[in-house]
Write a protein that holds these residues in place. Structure first.
Motif, PDB file in Angstrom:
ATOM      1  N   SER A   1       8.995  -2.402   4.162  1.00 38.60           N
ATOM      2  CA  SER A   1       9.954  -2.723   3.823  1.00 38.60           C
ATOM      3  C   SER A   1       9.926  -2.310   2.540  1.00 38.60           C
ATOM      4  O   SER A   1       8.843  -1.661   2.139  1.00 38.60           O
ATOM      5  CB  SER A   1       9.741  -4.634   3.255  1.00 38.60           C
ATOM      6  OG  SER A   1       8.514  -4.566   2.463  1.00 38.60           O
ATOM      7  N   GLU A   2      10.780  -2.607   1.285  1.00 38.28           N
ATOM      8  CA  GLU A   2      11.536  -1.645   0.289  1.00 38.28           C
ATOM      9  C   GLU A   2      10.267  -2.238  -0.758  1.00 38.28           C
ATOM     10  O   GLU A   2      10.002  -1.328  -1.321  1.00 38.28           O
ATOM     11  CB  GLU A   2      12.218  -2.515  -0.877  1.00 38.28           C
ATOM     12  CG  GLU A   2      12.967  -0.937  -1.225  1.00 38.28           C
ATOM     13  CD  GLU A   2      14.207  -1.689  -2.133  1.00 38.28           C
ATOM     14  OE1 GLU A   2      14.973  -1.339  -3.208  1.00 38.28           O
ATOM     15  OE2 GLU A   2      14.960  -2.480  -1.296  1.00 38.28           O
ATOM     16  N   SER A   3       8.860  -3.119  -0.957  1.00 39.30           N
ATOM     17  CA  SER A   3       8.579  -3.566  -1.491  1.00 39.30           C
ATOM     18  C   SER A   3       7.050  -2.612  -1.499  1.00 39.30           C
ATOM     19  O   SER A   3       5.859  -2.749  -1.986  1.00 39.30           O
ATOM     20  CB  SER A   3       7.754  -4.737  -0.971  1.00 39.30           C
ATOM     21  OG  SER A   3       7.443  -5.354   0.223  1.00 39.30           O
ATOM     22  N   ASP A   4       6.543  -2.235  -0.206  1.00 35.72           N
ATOM     23  CA  ASP A   4       5.792  -1.502   0.144  1.00 35.72           C
ATOM     24  C   ASP A   4       5.895  -0.107   0.007  1.00 35.72           C
ATOM     25  O   ASP A   4       7.043   0.156   0.010  1.00 35.72           O
ATOM     26  CB  ASP A   4       5.685  -0.812   1.385  1.00 35.72           C
ATOM     27  CG  ASP A   4       5.525  -2.326   2.581  1.00 35.72           C
ATOM     28  OD1 ASP A   4       4.173  -2.876   1.300  1.00 35.72           O
ATOM     29  OD2 ASP A   4       6.158  -2.859   3.577  1.00 35.72           O
ATOM     30  N   LYS A   5       5.100   0.555  -0.956  1.00 35.53           N
ATOM     31  CA  LYS A   5       4.739   1.586  -1.431  1.00 35.53           C
ATOM     32  C   LYS A   5       4.381   3.595  -0.375  1.00 35.53           C
ATOM     33  O   LYS A   5       2.657   2.472  -1.126  1.00 35.53           O
ATOM     34  CB  LYS A   5       4.670   1.608  -2.799  1.00 35.53           C
ATOM     35  CG  LYS A   5       5.708   0.990  -3.812  1.00 35.53           C
ATOM     36  CD  LYS A   5       4.981   0.760  -4.774  1.00 35.53           C
ATOM     37  CE  LYS A   5       6.301   0.226  -6.043  1.00 35.53           C
ATOM     38  NZ  LYS A   5       5.517  -0.146  -7.324  1.00 35.53           N
ATOM     39  N   ILE A   6       5.013   4.464  -0.571  1.00 39.89           N
ATOM     40  CA  ILE A   6       4.002   5.210   0.289  1.00 39.89           C
ATOM     41  C   ILE A   6       4.868   6.364  -1.257  1.00 39.89           C
ATOM     42  O   ILE A   6       5.621   6.778  -1.586  1.00 39.89           O
ATOM     43  CB  ILE A   6       4.961   5.891   1.160  1.00 39.89           C
ATOM     44  CG1 ILE A   6       4.658   4.737   2.333  1.00 39.89           C
ATOM     45  CG2 ILE A   6       4.553   7.018   1.901  1.00 39.89           C
ATOM     46  CD1 ILE A   6       6.084   4.525   3.764  1.00 39.89           C
TER      47      ILE A   6
ATOM     48  N   LEU B   1      11.513   6.129   5.459  1.00 40.11           N
ATOM     49  CA  LEU B   1      11.103   4.926   6.809  1.00 40.11           C
ATOM     50  C   LEU B   1      11.831   3.397   5.318  1.00 40.11           C
ATOM     51  O   LEU B   1      12.386   4.058   4.621  1.00 40.11           O
ATOM     52  CB  LEU B   1       9.935   5.245   5.750  1.00 40.11           C
ATOM     53  CG  LEU B   1       9.057   6.379   7.271  1.00 40.11           C
ATOM     54  CD1 LEU B   1       7.715   6.610   5.873  1.00 40.11           C
ATOM     55  CD2 LEU B   1       8.631   6.189   8.313  1.00 40.11           C
ATOM     56  N   PRO B   2      11.368   2.538   5.787  1.00 44.09           N
ATOM     57  CA  PRO B   2      12.273   1.238   4.443  1.00 44.09           C
ATOM     58  C   PRO B   2      11.412   1.287   3.856  1.00 44.09           C
ATOM     59  O   PRO B   2      12.074   0.255   2.531  1.00 44.09           O
ATOM     60  CB  PRO B   2      12.025   0.620   5.662  1.00 44.09           C
ATOM     61  CG  PRO B   2      11.184   0.528   6.151  1.00 44.09           C
ATOM     62  CD  PRO B   2      11.489   2.442   7.282  1.00 44.09           C
ATOM     63  N   ALA B   3      10.189   1.560   3.330  1.00 47.36           N
ATOM     64  CA  ALA B   3       9.140   1.509   2.408  1.00 47.36           C
ATOM     65  C   ALA B   3       9.866   2.615   1.366  1.00 47.36           C
ATOM     66  O   ALA B   3      10.899   3.504   1.416  1.00 47.36           O
ATOM     67  CB  ALA B   3       8.041   2.479   2.416  1.00 47.36           C
ATOM     68  N   THR B   4       9.049   2.578  -0.457  1.00 50.72           N
ATOM     69  CA  THR B   4       9.516   3.211  -1.417  1.00 50.72           C
ATOM     70  C   THR B   4       8.854   3.984  -1.274  1.00 50.72           C
ATOM     71  O   THR B   4       7.433   4.780  -1.788  1.00 50.72           O
ATOM     72  CB  THR B   4       9.852   2.398  -2.517  1.00 50.72           C
ATOM     73  OG1 THR B   4      10.799   1.045  -2.213  1.00 50.72           O
ATOM     74  CG2 THR B   4       9.995   2.464  -3.709  1.00 50.72           C
ATOM     75  N   CYS B   5       9.699   5.722  -1.367  1.00 54.14           N
ATOM     76  CA  CYS B   5       8.920   6.671  -2.226  1.00 54.14           C
ATOM     77  C   CYS B   5       8.813   6.729  -2.863  1.00 54.14           C
ATOM     78  O   CYS B   5       9.466   6.802  -4.040  1.00 54.14           O
ATOM     79  CB  CYS B   5       9.912   7.816  -1.413  1.00 54.14           C
ATOM     80  SG  CYS B   5       8.497   9.553  -1.880  1.00 54.14           S
ATOM     81  N   VAL B   6       7.233   7.068  -3.584  1.00 54.27           N
ATOM     82  CA  VAL B   6       6.654   7.476  -5.408  1.00 54.27           C
ATOM     83  C   VAL B   6       5.680   8.898  -5.179  1.00 54.27           C
ATOM     84  O   VAL B   6       4.993   9.062  -4.634  1.00 54.27           O
ATOM     85  CB  VAL B   6       5.355   6.510  -5.356  1.00 54.27           C
ATOM     86  CG1 VAL B   6       4.924   6.568  -6.738  1.00 54.27           C
ATOM     87  CG2 VAL B   6       6.008   5.356  -5.121  1.00 54.27           C
ATOM     88  N   PRO B   7       6.884  10.043  -5.717  1.00 54.58           N
ATOM     89  CA  PRO B   7       6.425  11.382  -6.035  1.00 54.58           C
ATOM     90  C   PRO B   7       5.544  11.348  -6.987  1.00 54.58           C
ATOM     91  O   PRO B   7       5.201  10.846  -7.823  1.00 54.58           O
ATOM     92  CB  PRO B   7       7.335  12.061  -6.038  1.00 54.58           C
ATOM     93  CG  PRO B   7       8.857  11.243  -6.027  1.00 54.58           C
ATOM     94  CD  PRO B   7       8.243   9.441  -6.639  1.00 54.58           C
ATOM     95  N   TYR B   8       4.584  11.831  -6.170  1.00 54.67           N
ATOM     96  CA  TYR B   8       3.664  12.568  -7.433  1.00 54.67           C
ATOM     97  C   TYR B   8       3.229  14.117  -8.068  1.00 54.67           C
ATOM     98  O   TYR B   8       3.971  14.862  -7.228  1.00 54.67           O
ATOM     99  CB  TYR B   8       1.688  12.122  -6.892  1.00 54.67           C
ATOM    100  CG  TYR B   8       1.777  10.325  -7.052  1.00 54.67           C
ATOM    101  CD1 TYR B   8       1.023  10.355  -8.499  1.00 54.67           C
ATOM    102  CD2 TYR B   8       2.564   9.660  -5.912  1.00 54.67           C
ATOM    103  CE1 TYR B   8       0.999   8.441  -8.327  1.00 54.67           C
ATOM    104  CE2 TYR B   8       2.009   8.718  -5.833  1.00 54.67           C
ATOM    105  CZ  TYR B   8       1.538   7.800  -6.791  1.00 54.67           C
ATOM    106  OH  TYR B   8       1.458   6.318  -6.896  1.00 54.67           O
TER     107      TYR B   8
END
Length: 282
Positions: free
Chosen positions: A211-216, A239-246
């Motif tokens: 879900s959106e609360s999950d972070k990748i 994907l339904p998750a939130t993407c976190v760029p580094y």
């Protein structure tokens, strides 16, 4: 070459899995799920205004493939050989130089140790410059700027583990492919959710339950980001998750171990190197 790279990758992945079980007591470790989520091709991005350089690069790629040089370079990084340091000259417009744009945080393709560059792409760059009779200049920058710098004619060629894509072709002309790559999933070592997955479809089915609360976490601007966020040109549904760029994959994996994100998706070879390195420090 495919056979060698496949064997090499298997050895690297096996070593990394062992490292994932060998961290210090109480320290969180990570592991790579040994399943390819994508099939990609790496190539070099050449300045669109230098068609002669493109011809030279393609001829050079064909040469190092056929004479075993590329296999020998890959063996250094996938088979336990001794990587060779590559040095960059200072930029000097009065000299005949080959200016290479890279992001030196993508081991085993490009990385730094002290003032020296190492990696598959960097060793190829050194040989290419020698072949062309030019002095090698390496410009290290954020990954998102690599193709742009070539497109703006500030560098001659991008050599940074680049997956061929239509979006990047707006800035560069891609050479012939020299390496087959894929995206892989990194999880905490105690995460058994994906252990029984037999193929990419099985992994993706579980990822689709997020879900959106999950972070990748991903390295910003890489194929991993497009895979998570979805991109029509790349053929990724997202994907339904939130993407976190580094800024780089190592920061993403460290944040995974710190509990701030659930997963990391990045290219297979860097995934193996990052996990092995971070696990050894835990």
């Amino acid at each position: 070459m495919k056979k060698l790279l496949t064997i090499g990758m298997a050895l690297v992945m096996t070593a990394c899995m062992l490292a994932g079980c060998g961290g210090k007591a109480g320290g969180a470790t990570a592991k790579v799920i040994d399943i390819d989520l994508t099939n990609e091709e790496y190539a070099f991005g050449v300045d669109k205004d230098q068609p002669e350089l493109l011809e030279q690069v393609n001829a050079f790629i064909g040469e190092i493939k056929s004479d075993g040089t590329l296999d020998a370079i890959c063996e250094k990084y996938f088979g336990g050989g001794e990587p060779q340091a590559v040095q960059s000259a200072a930029l000097d417009s009065s000299k005949d130089q080959l200016i290479v744009a890279t992001n030196a945080s993508f081991e085993p393709f490009e990385y730094m140790d002290g003032e020296n560059y190492y990696g598959i792409d960097m060793e190829i760059a050194a040989l290419l410059a020698q072949k062309l009779g030019k002095e090698l200049v390496i410009q290290n920058m954020d990954f998102e700027a690599v193709c742009l710098s070539v497109g703006q004619h500030n560098c001659d060629i991008a050599m940074a583990g680049l997956t061929v894509s239509e979006e990047r072709e707006e800035y560069v002309t891609f050479s012939e492919s020299y390496y087959e790559a894929s995206q892989r999933l990194i999880v905490k070592s105690d995460d058994t959710k994906y252990d029984s997955c037999a193929d990419a479809a099985a992994v993706e089915a579980l990822l689709a339950e997020l879900s959106e609360s999950d972070k990748i976490g991903v390295q910003g601007g890489t194929t991993g980001q497009y895979y998570v966020e979805g991109d029509e040109d790349w053929g990724f549904a997202g994907l339904p998750a939130t993407c976190v760029p580094y800024k780089n994959g190592s920061l993403a994996v460290q944040d995974l171990l710190n509990g701030n994100i659930q997963y990391v998706i990045i290219d297979a070879a860097p995934a193996a190197c990052i996990v092995e390195s971070i696990n050894q420090m835990q």
